[in-house]
Design a protein around this motif. Sequence first.
Motif, PDB file in Angstrom:
ATOM      1  N   LEU A  81      15.123 -15.157   0.733  1.00 34.54           N
ATOM      2  CA  LEU A  81      14.286 -14.721   1.844  1.00 34.54           C
ATOM      3  C   LEU A  81      14.182 -15.821   2.893  1.00 34.54           C
ATOM      4  N   ARG A  82      14.186 -15.386   4.155  1.00 33.24           N
ATOM      5  CA  ARG A  82      14.061 -16.323   5.260  1.00 33.24           C
ATOM      6  C   ARG A  82      12.605 -16.387   5.742  1.00 33.24           C
ATOM      7  N   PHE A  83      12.338 -17.384   6.580  1.00 33.54           N
ATOM      8  CA  PHE A  83      10.978 -17.539   7.084  1.00 33.54           C
ATOM      9  C   PHE A  83      10.593 -16.305   7.900  1.00 33.54           C
ATOM     10  N   GLY A  84       9.435 -15.754   7.617  1.00 37.59           N
ATOM     11  CA  GLY A  84       8.977 -14.522   8.259  1.00 37.59           C
ATOM     12  C   GLY A  84       9.215 -13.290   7.405  1.00 37.59           C
ATOM     13  N   GLU A  85      10.065 -13.414   6.381  1.00 36.74           N
ATOM     14  CA  GLU A  85      10.350 -12.289   5.489  1.00 36.74           C
ATOM     15  C   GLU A  85       9.528 -12.339   4.202  1.00 36.74           C
ATOM     16  N   GLY A  86       8.742 -13.407   4.028  1.00 40.33           N
ATOM     17  CA  GLY A  86       7.987 -13.583   2.790  1.00 40.33           C
ATOM     18  C   GLY A  86       8.511 -14.751   1.976  1.00 40.33           C
ATOM     19  N   LYS A  87       9.153 -15.704   2.646  1.00 40.88           N
ATOM     20  CA  LYS A  87       9.724 -16.858   1.952  1.00 40.88           C
ATOM     21  C   LYS A  87       8.671 -17.613   1.151  1.00 40.88           C
ATOM     22  N   ASN A  88       7.454 -17.683   1.682  1.00 44.45           N
ATOM     23  CA  ASN A  88       6.374 -18.420   1.014  1.00 44.45           C
ATOM     24  C   ASN A  88       5.504 -17.523   0.137  1.00 44.45           C
ATOM     25  N   GLY A  89       5.945 -16.285  -0.068  1.00 44.13           N
ATOM     26  CA  GLY A  89       5.173 -15.370  -0.899  1.00 44.13           C
ATOM     27  C   GLY A  89       4.347 -14.390  -0.075  1.00 44.13           C
ATOM     28  N   TYR A  90       3.521 -13.599  -0.779  1.00 37.05           N
ATOM     29  CA  TYR A  90       2.752 -12.534  -0.134  1.00 37.05           C
ATOM     30  C   TYR A  90       1.275 -12.668  -0.485  1.00 37.05           C
ATOM     31  N   THR A  91       0.434 -12.213   0.441  1.00 37.02           N
ATOM     32  CA  THR A  91      -1.012 -12.270   0.214  1.00 37.02           C
ATOM     33  C   THR A  91      -1.624 -10.905  -0.072  1.00 37.02           C
ATOM     34  N   LEU A  92      -0.979  -9.838   0.393  1.00 34.34           N
ATOM     35  CA  LEU A  92      -1.602  -8.514   0.265  1.00 34.34           C
ATOM     36  C   LEU A  92      -0.556  -7.423   0.396  1.00 34.34           C
ATOM     37  N   GLU A  93      -0.792  -6.336  -0.345  1.00 35.52           N
ATOM     38  CA  GLU A  93       0.002  -5.120  -0.182  1.00 35.52           C
ATOM     39  C   GLU A  93      -0.930  -3.918  -0.251  1.00 35.52           C
ATOM     40  N   ALA A  94      -0.683  -2.942   0.603  1.00 43.87           N
ATOM     41  CA  ALA A  94      -1.514  -1.731   0.622  1.00 43.87           C
ATOM     42  C   ALA A  94      -0.623  -0.513   0.757  1.00 43.87           C
ATOM     43  N   TRP A  95      -0.935   0.504  -0.028  1.00 43.90           N
ATOM     44  CA  TRP A  95      -0.189   1.764  -0.001  1.00 43.90           C
ATOM     45  C   TRP A  95      -1.206   2.902   0.008  1.00 43.90           C
ATOM     46  N   ALA A  96      -1.161   3.733   1.045  1.00 39.65           N
ATOM     47  CA  ALA A  96      -2.123   4.838   1.169  1.00 39.65           C
ATOM     48  C   ALA A  96      -1.364   6.150   1.267  1.00 39.65           C
ATOM     49  N   ASP A  97      -1.196   6.824   0.153  1.00 41.58           N
ATOM     50  CA  ASP A  97      -0.487   8.105   0.112  1.00 41.58           C
ATOM     51  C   ASP A  97      -1.529   9.210  -0.014  1.00 41.58           C
ATOM     52  N   GLN A  98      -1.862   9.854   1.109  1.00 40.57           N
ATOM     53  CA  GLN A  98      -2.962  10.811   1.143  1.00 40.57           C
ATOM     54  C   GLN A  98      -2.502  12.153   1.715  1.00 40.57           C
ATOM     55  N   THR A  99      -3.131  13.218   1.238  1.00 46.74           N
ATOM     56  CA  THR A  99      -2.886  14.550   1.782  1.00 46.74           C
ATOM     57  C   THR A  99      -4.168  15.076   2.415  1.00 46.74           C
ATOM     58  N   PHE A 100      -4.027  15.718   3.560  1.00 52.06           N
ATOM     59  CA  PHE A 100      -5.154  16.275   4.303  1.00 52.06           C
ATOM     60  C   PHE A 100      -4.955  17.788   4.364  1.00 52.06           C
ATOM     61  N   THR A 101      -5.809  18.515   3.683  1.00 46.29           N
ATOM     62  CA  THR A 101      -5.640  19.963   3.544  1.00 46.29           C
ATOM     63  C   THR A 101      -5.761  20.670   4.888  1.00 46.29           C
ATOM     64  N   LEU A 102      -4.771  21.500   5.206  1.00 46.00           N
ATOM     65  CA  LEU A 102      -4.770  22.305   6.420  1.00 46.00           C
ATOM     66  C   LEU A 102      -5.128  23.752   6.118  1.00 46.00           C
ATOM     67  N   LEU A 103      -4.540  24.291   5.053  1.00 47.74           N
ATOM     68  CA  LEU A 103      -4.777  25.680   4.672  1.00 47.74           C
ATOM     69  C   LEU A 103      -4.989  25.753   3.169  1.00 47.74           C
TER      70      LEU A 103
END
Length: 419
Positions: A81-103
């Motif tokens: 990994l290069r600088f800016g891609e996560g070379k020094n590791g990661y601090t946070l990850e978030a995943w929001a997979d949501q459904t909003f009912t229409l009918l």
Amino acid sequence: MKRPSFIFLLSVLSIQYAQAQIYGKHGIGGPVTDTIITAFDDNNDSTVYTAMQRIISGIQPISYVSPLLLHFRPKDRVVPLRFGEGKNGYTLEAWADQTFTLLQGRSQMDHFSQTSRVSFRYAPAVRMTMDNSSNLLPGNHKAGIQVDKILWDSYTRLFFTDRPDERFAFADDNSWLRQKHTLHLLHATFNAMHYSNGQGEGVYASVEDSIIGRNDYVKGDFSTNLLNLTLTYSYYNTFLMSAGFGYQHDGNWGGPFSYIEEQRKRYGNDRLLGFLQYRSPPVQNKFRKSITVRDIYHQRSFEVKRLWEHRVRVDLEYILGPLDRFKRVNNSRLNTHIFYELNPLRSRTAGIIAHVYHGRDYMNIRYDDIVFVFMAGISFTLNKYRHPRFNPNNYIIREISEAKFEKIRNAGKVRQLKY
């Protein structure tokens, strides 16, 4: 003329008063105080349709925020990994997979309406690095339409749709709860979604990267469009067990819904999908075993078990077709997520999760990076699963005196329970 007008006014007021006595403030028959009308509710009655809709909500993917990426290691990375891609590791990850009912059919509507759901599905994801000023990597952007249809259940035994004489046969039938019926459910889920990372044209950072097949993880363009169909079987008694199997095709829909040429025979156009999930029945918290609550309608106080729920979920994806241009020792066709989730029942949306993953990196343009990940964090959902047969009265430990309740309330430890 004044006397007849006065008499006329008295007559009108008398008639209105009489009507008020006959029809009452709320309509014919006077005020209704012991009747519950569910026709306008969001399926919160005790029919089997409420149970089925809760089960569909209960098998949605897990959303989370993880500030603890405890282990994130490559398995077959050709260029560090290069600088800016996560070379020094990661601090946070978030995943929001949501459904909003229409009918979706409301309470007391016909069988087809109450066993169908059309939703807008939105599944963004972000990852923050320790490089520079903790910059965010290009995020996942998934958006589209999801259609859920219950094909068959073991209670109504109606397959896919209803016959004219059975459209409303179970719309007002609440005997399902009293019979303790084990519910078997077969339902289909269809998704049509666009998936991209919002970057401009160009996949590789350099000519050398294009030769070895290494994507640009900061500015590389990623775009695809997916159609998938999953068939799910669910078993509910006191716990919920579900298993699903499906097929997905990624391709080009034309115009802005493109499939980038550099992804061909690398990303994979066809996939087999699967998941296994277990949700436990409500169980007592072993550390803080009870809470004190009050039935504010009957002015009685109780000690009630503090409850939580365990959830284990495995999501699988197997890539089909040629991957001749995916230049790795291992094509890594199988991608596996394993989640454990602890849900406090009194929490409005949040729980606690542990997440293990092995396979291609699930952040868009990074699909050419094979990783092993372990993290912990907070889960959440906008449509929280509620056990179809949950009754808080079943978890009362004992009734407490008013004197004891007042003592606890004055200490600031009381919670109100509304039935």
